[in-house]
Every structure is written in C-alpha cells, then in structure tokens.
Design a protein around this motif. Sequence first.
Motif, PDB file in Angstrom:
ATOM      1  N   ILE A 220       0.835  -1.206   0.000  1.00  0.00           N
ATOM      2  CA  ILE A 220       0.000   0.000   0.000  1.00  0.00           C
ATOM      3  C   ILE A 220       0.868   1.254   0.000  1.00  0.00           C
ATOM      4  O   ILE A 220       0.602   2.222  -0.740  1.00  0.00           O
ATOM      5  N   ARG A 221       1.920   1.252   0.796  1.00  0.00           N
ATOM      6  CA  ARG A 221       2.797   2.439   0.847  1.00  0.00           C
ATOM      7  C   ARG A 221       3.489   2.669  -0.491  1.00  0.00           C
ATOM      8  O   ARG A 221       3.591   3.811  -0.960  1.00  0.00           O
ATOM      9  N   LEU A 222       3.968   1.607  -1.129  1.00  0.00           N
ATOM     10  CA  LEU A 222       4.647   1.756  -2.423  1.00  0.00           C
ATOM     11  C   LEU A 222       3.676   2.183  -3.522  1.00  0.00           C
ATOM     12  O   LEU A 222       4.049   2.946  -4.425  1.00  0.00           O
ATOM     13  N   VAL A 223       2.449   1.685  -3.459  1.00  0.00           N
ATOM     14  CA  VAL A 223       1.448   2.129  -4.428  1.00  0.00           C
ATOM     15  C   VAL A 223       1.177   3.612  -4.269  1.00  0.00           C
ATOM     16  O   VAL A 223       1.057   4.355  -5.266  1.00  0.00           O
ATOM     17  N   ILE A 224       1.078   4.085  -3.037  1.00  0.00           N
ATOM     18  CA  ILE A 224       0.858   5.512  -2.798  1.00  0.00           C
ATOM     19  C   ILE A 224       2.019   6.336  -3.341  1.00  0.00           C
ATOM     20  O   ILE A 224       1.821   7.415  -3.918  1.00  0.00           O
ATOM     21  N   ILE A 225       3.236   5.842  -3.179  1.00  0.00           N
ATOM     22  CA  ILE A 225       4.399   6.596  -3.647  1.00  0.00           C
ATOM     23  C   ILE A 225       4.460   6.641  -5.171  1.00  0.00           C
ATOM     24  O   ILE A 225       4.766   7.687  -5.771  1.00  0.00           O
ATOM     25  N   ASN A 226       4.139   5.547  -5.833  1.00  0.00           N
ATOM     26  CA  ASN A 226       4.345   5.455  -7.281  1.00  0.00           C
ATOM     27  C   ASN A 226       3.141   5.878  -8.115  1.00  0.00           C
ATOM     28  O   ASN A 226       3.302   6.215  -9.288  1.00  0.00           O
ATOM     29  N   GLY A 233       2.130  11.060  -5.195  1.00  0.00           N
ATOM     30  CA  GLY A 233       3.439  10.450  -4.977  1.00  0.00           C
ATOM     31  C   GLY A 233       4.095  10.935  -3.708  1.00  0.00           C
ATOM     32  O   GLY A 233       3.435  11.179  -2.687  1.00  0.00           O
ATOM     33  N   PRO A 234       5.405  11.130  -3.732  1.00  0.00           N
ATOM     34  CA  PRO A 234       6.105  11.600  -2.521  1.00  0.00           C
ATOM     35  C   PRO A 234       5.683  12.995  -2.085  1.00  0.00           C
ATOM     36  O   PRO A 234       5.894  13.364  -0.923  1.00  0.00           O
ATOM     37  N   PRO A 349       3.319   9.893   2.045  1.00  0.00           N
ATOM     38  CA  PRO A 349       3.636   8.501   2.385  1.00  0.00           C
ATOM     39  C   PRO A 349       4.530   8.353   3.615  1.00  0.00           C
ATOM     40  O   PRO A 349       4.543   7.297   4.240  1.00  0.00           O
ATOM     41  N   GLU A 350       5.285   9.394   3.968  1.00  0.00           N
ATOM     42  CA  GLU A 350       6.170   9.295   5.129  1.00  0.00           C
ATOM     43  C   GLU A 350       5.404   9.123   6.436  1.00  0.00           C
ATOM     44  O   GLU A 350       5.987   8.713   7.444  1.00  0.00           O
ATOM     45  N   SER A 351       4.131   9.433   6.445  1.00  0.00           N
ATOM     46  CA  SER A 351       3.337   9.303   7.666  1.00  0.00           C
ATOM     47  C   SER A 351       2.796   7.896   7.868  1.00  0.00           C
ATOM     48  O   SER A 351       2.193   7.623   8.907  1.00  0.00           O
TER      49      SER A 351
END
Length: 441
Positions: A220-226, A233-234, A349-351
């Motif tokens: 889920i975190r990687l999907v949010i980033i990409n 994204g970031p 995503p850092e949160s």
Amino acid sequence: MASIAPAESKAAAQAGAGFIFKKALISALVALVLFSLMIGVRTEAGPEGQLIYWTRFQELAGMVAAVFVGSIVVELLRRWWGPVDTPRLMPEGARKTLAVAGRAVAPALLIFTFLVPVIFYDQRYILDLGILVLTYVMLGWGLNIVVGLAGLLDLGYVAFYAVGAYSYALLATNFGLSFWVCLPLAGILAAFWGVLLGFPVLRLRGDYLAIVTLAFGEIIRLVIINWQSLTGGPNGVSGIPRPTLFGIPLVPGENGLAALLGIPFSPSQRLVFLFYLILALALVTNWATIRLRRLPIGRAWEALREDEVACRALGINTTTTKLTAFATGAMFGGFAGAFFATRQGFISPESFTFQESALVLAIVVLGGMGSQLGVALAALTLIGGFELFRGLDQFRMLVFGLSMVFLMVWRPRGLIGHRAPTVYLERNQTISSDLVKEGHG
C-alpha cells in the motif's frame, strides 16, 4: 552446634554475595559488548561523503555501571521478595481498596480527558499532544479487535490508516465533499481493503500471517508513492479541508462559529473541536468493540483466538470470522486515518511507514491484548513517554526500548492482561446421570 550454625549462615551469605557479584559482572560485560557500537562510537557522514566518527567512552562507562548496579539491586530485591510463584496473602482491606481503585481508574481517566481542553485551553502543546494520544488510542482499539480478540497478528495495520487518510483527502479535494460525508466512506473503503487482505491469509497463522500482513502494508505504501497521478506520490496531498460544526467553519470572520456565537476568535477553538471530535470517535470505537464482544461474532473471535482447530470443530465458520475481524478493525483504522488527514491538512507517504504499525502493535501488546483500558493506558504511556524523553536525543529510543523490555518482564501479559471469556458459568451445575457415569458434572 550453636557455633556451627553462624558459620554456615556466614558461608551461605558469602556464596550468595559471590553469585550476585558474578551475575552483575556478566551483565555488565554483555552491556559493554552491546553498547560499544550503539553508544561508545558515534558515526556520521561528513560534508564530502566520508565517514567521520567520535568516541563517547564516558557515556558508555556510565551505561555499563548502571547495568552493573541495576543487576545487583534487582537480584537483592528478588531475594528479599522470594520466589515469584509463592502465594502471598493480601489483607482483606487492601484487596477491597485495590478493587475499588481498579474500578475507578476508567471513569476517572474519562472525566480527566473531558476536562483537558478546559484545564489547558491556552496551551497548544498539551492540546496537540492530547489529540495525538487519542488518535493512537483509537488505532490501538481498532487493532485490538484483530490482535487482541481474534488473535490474528497484523503487522500491516498502517495500510488501513493510509487508505482512510487518502480516501478522505482525495474525495474532499477532488469532489468537494465535507468531512462528515467522507468519514463513513473512508471507513467503508478501509473495510473493503481489510476484506481483500483477509482472503489471501485465511489459511495462514502465526509468523506466516505476520509476514503477509507486513508485505500488504508495504505494498500500500509503495502504491501511494508510485501512483503519482492519483496520490501525488512523494509530494503528498495538500489543501485538505478542515471539519466543520454542522456546516459552520471554525475560522475568523463573519461566517465563523465565533462570530455567530458573539465571542472572540481564538486558534485554540479549532484544537478544542478536534480534541472532542477524536474523543467522540474513540469512544464510539470503544463502545462498538464492547458491544461486538457480547454478540456471537465476538465470542467467535475469542474462540478463534484460543484455538482455531477447536473453533472449526465446533462448527464456527472461521472464514467469515477472520474476514469480519479484519474488516471491522480496518474500518476503525480508516476512521482514524480520515481524522488524521483533516487534522494535518496535508498527508504524504512518510506518515504511513512500518514504524507506525509497530508502534500501534506495541500499544496493544503492552496494554494487554483484549483490554480496552490497558490499550488506553499504554497509548498514554508510550506517546507521552516519547515527549518526556524528547530532550535525550540519541538515548530516546534506547530508553523507550528498555522500558518496553522491563515492562514485558514485569507484566508478560501487558499492563492489564484480559483473556477471560465473555460468557462463562458463574457456578457449577449438576447434570443428569444419563450423560456421565459419575452422575455429577
């Protein structure tokens, strides 16, 4: 004979002192090995990329000495207290006093929580800390359904937290929906993803279940980033609308709540409103969890936690039991995520890293799996403890880890261990002799 007895007691005391000293010395040597690289040598990247380091032998010596002295003190206390398994009778008056105090903890804590905005109205730091603690209390109560009641180890709970936050942020910014409309939608979407997680792990348990849920959280975190076109994204999502009180915004101006009430506007009013909002959401989570425990589905969760094989043998559908546990816990995580998004006004995503999942799981385990009050006390202790030791810099995480180790040694089942079944027989019942040979049950 009289002269021999003091000699034997003196020899036993010397042997005991030698054992304590030897044990403390071994503990100090182990601490020296472990802390040499953690405390004794500090490394950082230099301005040109090279590795620079400096020594901190004084701090290392102080830590080793503290371990040496602490080991002696612990052993002396253990000898003075006696064996742990030895039953110790407590006076009846003291037992009744402790029972009354235990029953009064939850109401006193709730009353104090209600009065926090009144007592600390002008202290923004206290209000922000209270909102943060209540957010983790709600997350802990949501995860407690999955881990504490159903016995399913979930290391990816932050995924549902992120789904709820991004659901509200994207719906509010793209479609202009209010917080009160997006809040149930965020919970429904998080519950949907909880069901999607539940299907692949129906046959897994223990460590394998933990690995799969951990992978789900990272996916889920990687999907949010990409997926930058949707989630940013970031860079995250900014400009998230704030919640309103029955459509009235808490802003300065003629349309604000303060102007309508005829009182001066203060920035603390929005913090007080957010405090009571997350308190209401947390109390709804607590109430729903307590009610669900008394229903057949709650009893099925407890049966699944105790023994899955026996649960299946009793005719309980473990598939729906697991899916409802994941979906219910995820729904409350989605509610908390929606509140987090509207409180921050910006999410990224850092949160939503694995550290958040580990922290919420630590709150549930240390508080006592299945205990609502224990989770609340653990959240207050861990989150408040982080703030108390903020000035220790590098030693902050070390103190945090040591406190968790000591707590688990002292209370292996958590602050308030609660694994008692919801339904049980208050007294033994005699049954017919046709059912058993002895004639008594």
